[in-house]
Enzyme design. Sequence first.
Site, PDB file in Angstrom:
ATOM      1  N   TRP A 127     -24.312  61.444  46.518  1.00 52.51           N
ATOM      2  CA  TRP A 127     -25.244  62.560  46.290  1.00 52.51           C
ATOM      3  C   TRP A 127     -25.903  62.377  44.922  1.00 52.51           C
ATOM      4  CZ3 TRP A 127     -23.630  67.705  43.817  1.00 52.51           C
ATOM      5  CH2 TRP A 127     -24.697  68.620  43.832  1.00 52.51           C
ATOM      6  N   ASP A 208     -15.120  65.728  48.305  1.00 51.16           N
ATOM      7  CA  ASP A 208     -16.189  66.722  48.233  1.00 51.16           C
ATOM      8  C   ASP A 208     -16.532  67.129  49.668  1.00 51.16           C
ATOM      9  OD1 ASP A 208     -18.333  68.300  47.635  1.00 51.16           O
ATOM     10  OD2 ASP A 208     -19.532  66.742  46.666  1.00 51.16           O
ATOM     11  N   LYS A 243     -24.050  75.626  52.716  1.00 55.24           N
ATOM     12  CA  LYS A 243     -24.658  75.228  53.990  1.00 55.24           C
ATOM     13  C   LYS A 243     -23.993  75.929  55.167  1.00 55.24           C
ATOM     14  CE  LYS A 243     -25.658  72.214  50.893  1.00 55.24           C
ATOM     15  NZ  LYS A 243     -26.705  71.513  50.278  1.00 55.24           N
TER      16      LYS A 243
HETATM   17  C1  LMR Z   1     -29.005  68.258  48.758  1.00 58.99           C
HETATM   18  O1  LMR Z   1     -28.425  67.194  48.573  1.00 58.99           O
HETATM   19  O2  LMR Z   1     -30.192  68.337  49.098  1.00 58.99           O
HETATM   20  C2  LMR Z   1     -28.245  69.542  48.586  1.00 58.99           C
HETATM   21  O3  LMR Z   1     -26.913  69.265  48.305  1.00 58.99           O
HETATM   22  C3  LMR Z   1     -28.866  70.458  47.608  1.00 58.99           C
HETATM   23  C4  LMR Z   1     -28.707  70.011  46.198  1.00 58.99           C
HETATM   24  O4  LMR Z   1     -28.287  70.824  45.377  1.00 58.99           O
HETATM   25  O5  LMR Z   1     -29.007  68.857  45.880  1.00 58.99           O
END
Ligand code: LMR
Length: 393
Positions: A127, A208, A243
Amino acid sequence: MFDALESLPADAILGLIAEYNDDTRAEKIDLGVGVYRTADGQTPVLAAVKAAERRILETQDSKAYLGTAGNPAFNASMQSLTFADVEQSERLVTVQAPGGSGALRVAAALLLAADREASVWVSDPTWNNHVPLLGGAGLTLRPYPYYDTERHVIRTEAMLDALSDVPESSIVLFHACCHNPSGLDPSDDEWRAITDLVVERGLLPFIDMAYQGFARGLDEDAFAVRHMAARVPEMIVSNSCSKNFGLYRDRVGALSVLARDADAAAVIQSQLSSIARTIYSMPPDHGGAVVATILGDEALRAEWSSELATMRARITEMRALLHDALKGAAPERDFSHLVRATGMFCFLGLSAEQVEALKRDHAVYMVGSSRINVAGVTADNVDHLASAIASVL
Ligand code: LMR
């Protein structure tokens, strides 16, 4: 004081929200930030959430402080949603946190309190915000192989090899399900193999879980967490309710730590309390109260779980729809990973220039890595989307 500061670029994901909102083209498509969208492109408040909010409005008789760990009923229900029948309760500590991001930040502070030099192995890619969030807190991040960008599969062998080579007792961050950004998760058998390695090497799993319920189902998506929790002496799990409860802006998440024994759990609880106090004192209450109300009421829980199933099914349907449209628009290219992935995300496999051209010439918005949020696809926009993608290939 501030003269030396320089302006920073907008966040790679959140920055797209403003850019998209400012775009006046009618045909614009938002595949950027990970929020669920209905067939008409809306992100409504879930009916179970509305009902819980009405109940809270009628019955809440105080807004006095709850304490650094937040709402105890929320913590207990999140613990059982996450760990179910893993009988470790005296070794488990769960605290409410301001969103999944807040839970990650508290976890980082706990790891650094235990070891100032702590480093965490993260999947390549991971992420977008894991690196600035955990790195910014002071942890050193190191990548382990995860995604094959050519073949669009998980690099299981390379991942297991890398995890066999990291120093013993290393901290390893995993995504419980719906890997963000790739949408590809290890199978249950692969999780078993990863767990064997984690146990053998004495690694500390840090999982996570931001999308429980979006891949296969609430229990199925917790497989990795529960399988590991039954086998390892210590682990960390962060949850997001953004989510699966649609509570994005209410900032509700949880952090659980499985300790060696009940005494260690008590020490960790005291550390988490002190960390929360020194960052934000205590988490915002509303979202946690909503989740606790839903999970504590059979009818509301059933309603929520069916709304979650509807979200999951729509995303699966949109994956197939986009895949089929791309098959027609760009038959020379294999997009089969779109239907192999689960959850909101997957990569299109485009260059940054192609992503930029999609935005500039076709009003199609996605993260620069070509990660798309499949929930932004609809029956109405899929043809425009597929021909736009085909035109930049
Ligand atoms: C995403 O990856 O789009 C979501 O987890 C929102 C974020 O805070 O990045």
